[in-house]
Design an enzyme around this catalytic site. Structure first.
Site, mmCIF file in Angstrom:
data_model
loop_
_atom_site.group_PDB
_atom_site.id
_atom_site.type_symbol
_atom_site.label_atom_id
_atom_site.label_comp_id
_atom_site.label_asym_id
_atom_site.label_seq_id
_atom_site.Cartn_x
_atom_site.Cartn_y
_atom_site.Cartn_z
ATOM 1 N N LYS A 206 2.363 -6.673 -7.343
ATOM 2 C CA LYS A 206 1.967 -5.258 -7.264
ATOM 3 C C LYS A 206 0.719 -5.106 -6.412
ATOM 4 O O LYS A 206 0.601 -4.163 -5.620
ATOM 5 C CB LYS A 206 1.745 -4.706 -8.675
ATOM 6 C CG LYS A 206 3.039 -4.648 -9.485
ATOM 7 C CD LYS A 206 2.752 -4.372 -10.953
ATOM 8 C CE LYS A 206 4.019 -4.495 -11.790
ATOM 9 N NZ LYS A 206 3.715 -4.593 -13.225
ATOM 10 N N ILE B 173 3.439 5.597 -13.148
ATOM 11 C CA ILE B 173 2.223 6.120 -12.507
ATOM 12 C C ILE B 173 2.517 6.368 -11.025
ATOM 13 O O ILE B 173 2.960 5.454 -10.335
ATOM 14 C CB ILE B 173 1.057 5.123 -12.628
ATOM 15 C CG1 ILE B 173 0.777 4.799 -14.100
ATOM 16 C CG2 ILE B 173 -0.188 5.668 -11.955
ATOM 17 C CD1 ILE B 173 -0.302 3.733 -14.283
#
Lengths: 442, 442
Positions: free
Chosen positions: B210, B141
């Site tokens: 993340k 992504i």
């Protein structure tokens, strides 16, 4: 990304919805934009038709309005011209002049770029300038950047998008409320989701413009715009939406392109989308694009496809790119430098699953006869709904009843031949209804 | 984007799953990458631990394996070092050396960047080099690029992500099949969706790494990693998943951050997500991020969060950026040049809707007493499910029954106080279960 530089001075052409949205972002997020780029981004001059008109965003004191395009072109301080005028000829002239005067250009004009973009890309390339257009496809969704950059290492296998918010709003309302098309259109116009003249939207032209740009970005090729198969949403009925739901599908206006063995198949049309696909869940005025890359697999992007702020956000993203001093990569390809004509799969040869609704004579043997016609054209029926009654006004000629089915993969030509045969058969009344289907195996 | 230049020569460190995926893309899509950038992108040397090991992608003849990092660092031809080793200390040393030797660095190492990234960004900034890490968040992504660039003009209001594919796979399987956590974990390990030691994933640490990177990209600030509230998925039960569904929600492991009046609230935890939100529809090993920008509104990105090819696709995207000669903008901000400490909302003060499950004594007045405890702590109950029977093994101590409810917005502290009071009340058995809730008004 070095220490503070000179401000990036902008000339804007057009001060409507998007122009106001952009100006608001540049003013309200000024410090944020400086933090991102190390440069102030400043609008100096705005080209307008009516300098006295009241604007939705109040004009800062140091911004000047003009009615003369030369005030943008001849101003040496102006480094970027942002074109938000709409139309084709006037923006084309302005963008050419701006590029030839050595100015970067940012535009939201999908019609212009889809229909005549290549000559502008050629000038920008020759001059080493940005001709940026993030705002021209799906408003605030960063799809241009994603195709050029984030997924740029992938060979794109297919792309599938809900590219027009007006049509999606109308189909969503028809689906959730069971209302007929023209009633919802009228409401959409009252709410400002549809133009007074909604032709470009509801006939699919706006989606086709965006699809043409997406095709260039994904494959570096040109699908001749006038050849792109386009079908609008006006013919979609509440009944077909309801039948689609019985099969587990939603009807959406889809812009679609796929590369098959080096040849491109593409089009814009209402289609059934399986409810397990995220695309089927896109509601209201939202847009979405699903890109299937050979390495990354399917990537799905969803956001607001229109409106002052979302579209302004996309224009501002292009200004960030320019302020950061990135190398121009306008088409996303440099070899060949401009999109080349695509090898195209004739629309007739496109393979797809289909949804078909017939109004058949209510007597023994008719379904067998329909099935025989389909089989003669190598089309096999995957699922069928046989309705016993006819309470939805679809059967004006009694004794008739609807017969609704979905096919396995078939060519458009085969489907066309079968439907023509059925129409002339005597046992099928009315013109058959037929839509492409995107199953959960897309 | 000018005429053919010298090849971009890459040194790779690590040749496992992602390394093989990257090499495959660079070899198989070589012509495509040349068309995108005008430069050949070529791996020259790969640093490995065991040169004799069999690789999933066969080594091209002109690629050399080495066990000596200096063969990357001291090679003048190598312009970019791609770090795919895993671990912390060895990659840290390698990246420092590479930057100090004037080489761009691309890494997928989220743990390294989350825990000690700033010193590396400082070196890269000083040297004017790329330190790129698209692959470190959500695999394929393009979320790093999107936050820096596509949505870069927005002040981000909030971000909400499904950042760990292993946890999402486990929760999805528990949801669709009604299985308990450890059974699904075992299956995930057999299928390769979970590591033999799944601690980093299921305890939420990987998602937290993340999230820390996303926070930097969105706001240019640093949430001290060791202070970030993190809760894993091992305690989620099939019963809570089932109750959540009755309320119209799915339980997902969510990484979440929001800026409220200049202060940041953030965390990783299992939460109930309303089924009308696209995030609730993210299934299997997919990842997704929802970013709410002040101009663009909510934008949602969805794709494969791990695996050789998706992650390789993201590394290759960074190589495209470098090959194109874009200016480095590693943190996405240049003023201040490095992330500064965030002003943080203490986790206790975070406001949210909550889901609460109690095992209560089955006798008159208990629900009144529960409601009174909640009211005493300024918590109002929005919806409740009172179960008459107890057939799911949750009620070992009879006569008890589950009482499940959702609250209006309340602070974590208020909820904590109320639950402590209930736990000591005598009419609530077992430790109360409590999750945050993201309604359809996110």
């Amino acid at each position: 990304m070095v220490s503070p530089k000179n401000p990036l001075i902008i000339g804007m052409a057009g001060f409507g919805t998007v122009g106001s949205g952009l100006l608001r972002i540049l003013v309200e997020n000024k410090a944020h934009l400086f933090a991102r780029t190390g440069r102030e981004i400043k609008v100096k001059t705005i080209l307008v038709r009516s300098p006295k008109k009241t604007r939705t965003f109040p004009l800062p004191e140091d911004v000047r309005l003009t009615t003369n395009p030369d005030d943008l072109i001849n101003d040496q301080e102006i480094e970027v011209v942002v074109e938000l005028m709409g139309g084709i000829q006037a923006p084309l002239d302005l963008i050419k002049k701006a590029l030839n005067a050595g100015k970067h250009v940012v535009t939201a004009n999908k019609a212009l770029l889809a229909e005549t973009g290549n000559k502008l890309f050629a000038i920008a390339k020759e001059k080493g300038l940005h001709l940026a257009y993030e705002a021209s496809i799906c408003g605030g969704i960063p799809i241009v950047e994603t195709l050029k950059q984030g997924l740029g290492a992938n060979k794109v296998k297919s792309l599938l998008g809900i590219l027009n918010g007006t049509c999606n709003y109308i189909l969503s309302e028809m689906t959730s409320k069971g209302l007929p098309f023209f009633e919802v259109l009228k409401k959409a116009q009252q709410l400002g989701y549809a133009e007074a003249d909604p032709t470009l939207d509801i006939e699919g032209t706006d989606a086709a413009h965006k699809l043409a740009l997406l095709i260039r970005l994904a494959w570096g090729v040109e699908y001749p715009f006038s050849d792109l198969p386009v079908r609008g949403v006006a013919e979609v009925t509440a009944s077909d939406i309801a039948y689609a739901r019985e099969f587990g599908y939603r009807i959406k206006l889809i812009g679609e392109a796929q590369m098959i063995d080096g040849r491109l198949e593409a089009g814009v049309f209402p289609a059934l989308v399986h409810e397990t696909l995220l695309l089927s869940q896109v509601s209201g005025a939202y847009n979405a694009v699903r890109i299937d890359g050979d390495a990354v697999g399917p990537v799905f992007l969803h956001g607001k496809g229109a409106g002052d702020s979302p579209t302004g956000s996309a224009v501002a993203a292009d200004l960030l790119t320019i302020a950061r001093g990135h190398t121009p990569d306008n088409t996303g390809f440099c070899a060949p430098p401009l999109p080349t004509p695509a090898a195209v799969i004739p629309p007739d040869e496109a393979q797809s699953h289909y949804y078909i609704r017939l109004l058949v004579l209510d007597k023994p043997g008719v379904l067998r006869d329909v099935a025989a016609v389909m089989a003669d054209n190598n089309i096999s029926i995957a699922q069928a709904i046989q309705k016993g009654d006819c309470d939805d006004g679809l059967c004006p000629e009694s004794p008739t009843k609807p017969f609704v089915f979905m096919t396995h993969k078939a060519s458009a030509r085969g489907i066309g031949l079968a439907l023509a045969k059925l129409e002339g058969s005597g046992f099928v009344h009315q013109k058959p209804v037929c839509y492409r289907v995107f199953t959960n195996h897309v």
